[in-house]
Design a protein around this motif. Structure first.
Motif, PDB file in Angstrom:
ATOM      1  N   UNK A 297       0.702  -1.171   0.065  1.00  0.00           N
ATOM      2  CA  UNK A 297      -0.041  -0.052  -0.119  1.00  0.00           C
ATOM      3  C   UNK A 297       0.811   1.161  -0.136  1.00  0.00           C
ATOM      4  N   UNK A 298       0.278   2.275  -0.395  1.00  0.00           N
ATOM      5  CA  UNK A 298       0.872   3.726  -0.080  1.00  0.00           C
ATOM      6  C   UNK A 298       1.241   3.830   1.407  1.00  0.00           C
ATOM      7  N   UNK A 490      13.221  -1.382   2.859  1.00  0.00           N
ATOM      8  CA  UNK A 490      11.961  -1.898   2.806  1.00  0.00           C
ATOM      9  C   UNK A 490      11.527  -2.338   4.073  1.00  0.00           C
ATOM     10  N   UNK A 491      12.353  -2.397   5.374  1.00  0.00           N
ATOM     11  CA  UNK A 491      11.946  -2.688   6.469  1.00  0.00           C
ATOM     12  C   UNK A 491      11.166  -1.244   7.156  1.00  0.00           C
ATOM     13  N   UNK A 492      10.295  -1.597   8.297  1.00  0.00           N
ATOM     14  CA  UNK A 492       9.900  -0.365   8.969  1.00  0.00           C
ATOM     15  C   UNK A 492      10.319  -0.326  10.246  1.00  0.00           C
ATOM     16  N   UNK A 497       7.478  -6.129   9.731  1.00  0.00           N
ATOM     17  CA  UNK A 497       6.579  -5.390   9.162  1.00  0.00           C
ATOM     18  C   UNK A 497       7.324  -4.701   7.996  1.00  0.00           C
ATOM     19  N   UNK A 498       7.136  -5.063   6.658  1.00  0.00           N
ATOM     20  CA  UNK A 498       7.839  -4.586   5.548  1.00  0.00           C
ATOM     21  C   UNK A 498       7.001  -3.941   4.485  1.00  0.00           C
ATOM     22  N   UNK A 499       7.595  -2.930   3.638  1.00  0.00           N
ATOM     23  CA  UNK A 499       6.820  -2.373   2.443  1.00  0.00           C
ATOM     24  C   UNK A 499       7.455  -2.937   1.063  1.00  0.00           C
ATOM     25  N   UNK A 515       8.958  -4.892  -5.241  1.00  0.00           N
ATOM     26  CA  UNK A 515       8.665  -6.129  -4.948  1.00  0.00           C
ATOM     27  C   UNK A 515       9.950  -7.121  -4.959  1.00  0.00           C
ATOM     28  N   UNK A 516      10.748  -6.935  -5.903  1.00  0.00           N
ATOM     29  CA  UNK A 516      11.889  -7.938  -6.210  1.00  0.00           C
ATOM     30  C   UNK A 516      12.802  -7.465  -4.860  1.00  0.00           C
ATOM     31  N   UNK A 517      12.811  -6.141  -4.696  1.00  0.00           N
ATOM     32  CA  UNK A 517      14.073  -5.800  -3.733  1.00  0.00           C
ATOM     33  C   UNK A 517      13.441  -5.889  -2.280  1.00  0.00           C
ATOM     34  N   UNK A 518      12.336  -5.920  -1.892  1.00  0.00           N
ATOM     35  CA  UNK A 518      11.662  -6.224  -0.622  1.00  0.00           C
ATOM     36  C   UNK A 518      11.727  -7.751  -0.242  1.00  0.00           C
TER      37      UNK A 518
END
Length: 531
Positions: A297-298, A490-492, A497-499, A515-518
């Motif tokens: 999500x945004x 990509x971590x939070x 919890x990741x983005x 998506x690939x990098x996360x």
């Protein structure tokens, strides 16, 4: 129900992330709010017998590594190249951009500009080649831990530094200019004639609520030259069957790898225990547990709607609230009884397969931006029209066509308390009339239309303020600072919890890169037993 990873949002980046995680042996569930996966990359019938890409509408930035790793052609994806890149109707003339055409076209307006084009292309390509590699790498992240946490980020910095060091001094100077200057200043330094500057300057404002003379817009121009089609760098193309064919192929890959995809399943809350994400609660009240949660999500929808502020650092909450979105986009799809006939190029030809850009000069684009800021929308708007049925006859009945209209500039929020629900059709009529001025009879050929204002884009696809990029591509919202410095890998701040969405590096466009990098970072944490 318990799974290894829950992916919130079945847009193309969420599907990409899920496919990589499943290939590594994890049990993955994708939860999508709408009844169809794909996010903004979907194809729908919008008028009886007429289908089109609803929101995103053209292919170039989809990363070739993602295409290979997810075996998208085997799952049905076919991309065909435009026969011409762009066609600009001018006042009494035209300008064609395409392989083997651009230089001769430019020479009609300026021999000097035509002679400079090869150097321009070479120098831009040198930078794009290096940055293309960085698109599918995680940016170095600002960390507050000790040496153990800092070493991986220092290594990343060194690797990136080595890649950038391959650029010679001229290219390094160009890179600095492209990250800091406006598209207008950059192009004015190269060329003297309006058509070539307009053709390239459009890339500096597309999906960007700005004048071509706004500092930083040169990077947006650069962002749009990373792509390729079928191995051909810088080319643009069309996914046969529309952009939904990309999402459909990704979903097929996911299912083959064992991913569970649930549509019509909105997430109401990300569950946390002791500062760690442990699952989600759906809008229907169902609780789903997982070792990790990944959001497509945004960023503001995630952290302001689904995650409680008590588990987020106060400064992080404040920075997310300041995250800026708004791409000034008004999106339309129209069903046509016939191909439009432009006054300056009336006969059907290759130019009908390219991006038809109604924005003859950068001064025109600047006025469009100024107008929208004052009035809410441009009285003389920028319109890019694509007619994908010239390349794909599956989209419309025989002899008929569909067109995508990507229109700017419109304000995300209208002045004077007006609502987009009240103004939508008025602006749609203006966009049709804008094309009509260059192609008489166009309005009469429109059999049906689908209209998406910024508000519609937000309500339908979760694009905050209608921003197709999930956040502005400004220097303070790029690379390690996307969406916030300290959360660029990509971590939070919430463990587990990741983005994986376009609100992370490298930003918007149908790329699959976030998506690939996360997925790479999540798998790294799995190996380190951090989740």
């Amino acid at each position: 129900m318990t799974t290894d990873v829950i992916v919130v949002g079945g847009g193309h980046n969420g599907l990409t992330c899920a496919a990589y995680l499943a290939a590594a042996g994890l049990k993955v569930t994708v939860l999508e709010r709408r009844i169809v996966v794909g996010g903004a990359a979907v194809t729908e019938e919008f008028h009886p017998g007429f289908r089109n890409s609803v929101a995103s509408y053209t292919v170039s930035l989809l990363n070739p590594k993602v295409i290979r790793d997810l075996e998208l052609p085997r799952h049905g994806l076919k991309v065909v190249e435009r026969k011409m890149a762009n066609f600009l109707p001018l006042d009494g003339d035209h300008f064609f951009v395409g392989e083997g055409r651009t230089q001769a076209e430019t020479a009609r307006f300026s021999q000097k500009d035509a002679e400079r084009l090869p150097a321009y292309w070479d120098r831009l390509d040198a930078i794009a080649d290096v940055l293309r590699e960085l698109v599918i790498q995680t940016p170095p992240n600002l960390v507050e831990g000790g040496l153990k946490e800092a070493i991986p980020e220092l290594i990343k910095s060194a690797v990136i530094g080595r890649k950038l060091s391959r650029l010679d001094l001229t290219a390094k100077r160009d890179l600095l200019a492209l990250f800091s200057q406006s598209a207008g200043d950059w192009l004015d330094g190269w060329f003297e004639s309006d058509p070539i500057k307009a053709a390239y300057g459009f890339d500096g404002v597309v999906g960007n609520y700005a004048s071509p003379y706004t500092p930083g817009s040169a990077y947006v121009l650069l962002h749009h030259v990373f792509g390729e089609v079928n191995g051909k760098k810088g080319a643009w193309g069309h996914a046969v069957g529309g952009m939904g064919a990309i999402s459909g192929a990704m979903a097929a890959c996911c299912r083959e790898r064992g991913v569970q995809i649930r549509t019509d399943t909105a997430v109401a809350e990300v569950l946390t225990e002791k500062g760690r994400a442990t699952g989600v609660v759906t809008a229907s009240g169902e609780t789903l547990k997982a070792r990790a949660v990944v959001s497509n999500l945004h960023p503001q929808l995630l952290f302001q709607k689904l995650v409680g502020p008590g588990v987020q650092p106060a400064d992080f909450v404040e920075r997310i609230a300041r995250y800026r979105s708004g791409s000034a986009t008004f999106r339309m799809n129209v069903a046509l009884s016939d191909l439009p006939r432009f006054t300056v190029a009336p006969e059907p030809g290759d130019h009908m397969t390219g991006g038809i850009i109604i924005a003859p000069t950068m001064a025109y684009m600047e006025r469009a931006y100024d107008d929208a800021r004052v009035h809410g929308w441009s009285k003389a708007p920028i319109v890019e029209m694509l007619i994908p049925s010239t390349l794909d006859d599956s989209l419309a009945p025989a002899g008929r066509h569909v067109a995508s209209l990507f229109c700017q500039h419109v304000a995300p929020e209208l002045p004077g308390g007006r609502s987009w629900d009240d103004c939508r059709d008025e602006v749609a009529d203006l966009m049709i009339a804008t094309v009509e001025k260059h192609a008489p009879g166009f309005a009469a050929s429109v059999l049906g239309r689908q209209v998406l204002s910024p508000l519609d884009l937000e309500r339908t696809f979760g694009l905050v303020n209608g921003d197709i990029m999930h956040g502005r591509l400004s220097l303070d919202q790029l690379f390690s600072a996307r969406p916030v410095l300290g959360a660029g890998d990509y971590r939070t701040p919430v463990k587990g919890l990741y983005q994986c969405g376009a609100g992370t590096h490298p930003g918007g466009g149908v790329t699959g890169a976030p998506g690939h990098n996360a997925a790479a970072e999540i798998l790294r944490d799995v190996r380190r037993r951090r989740i």
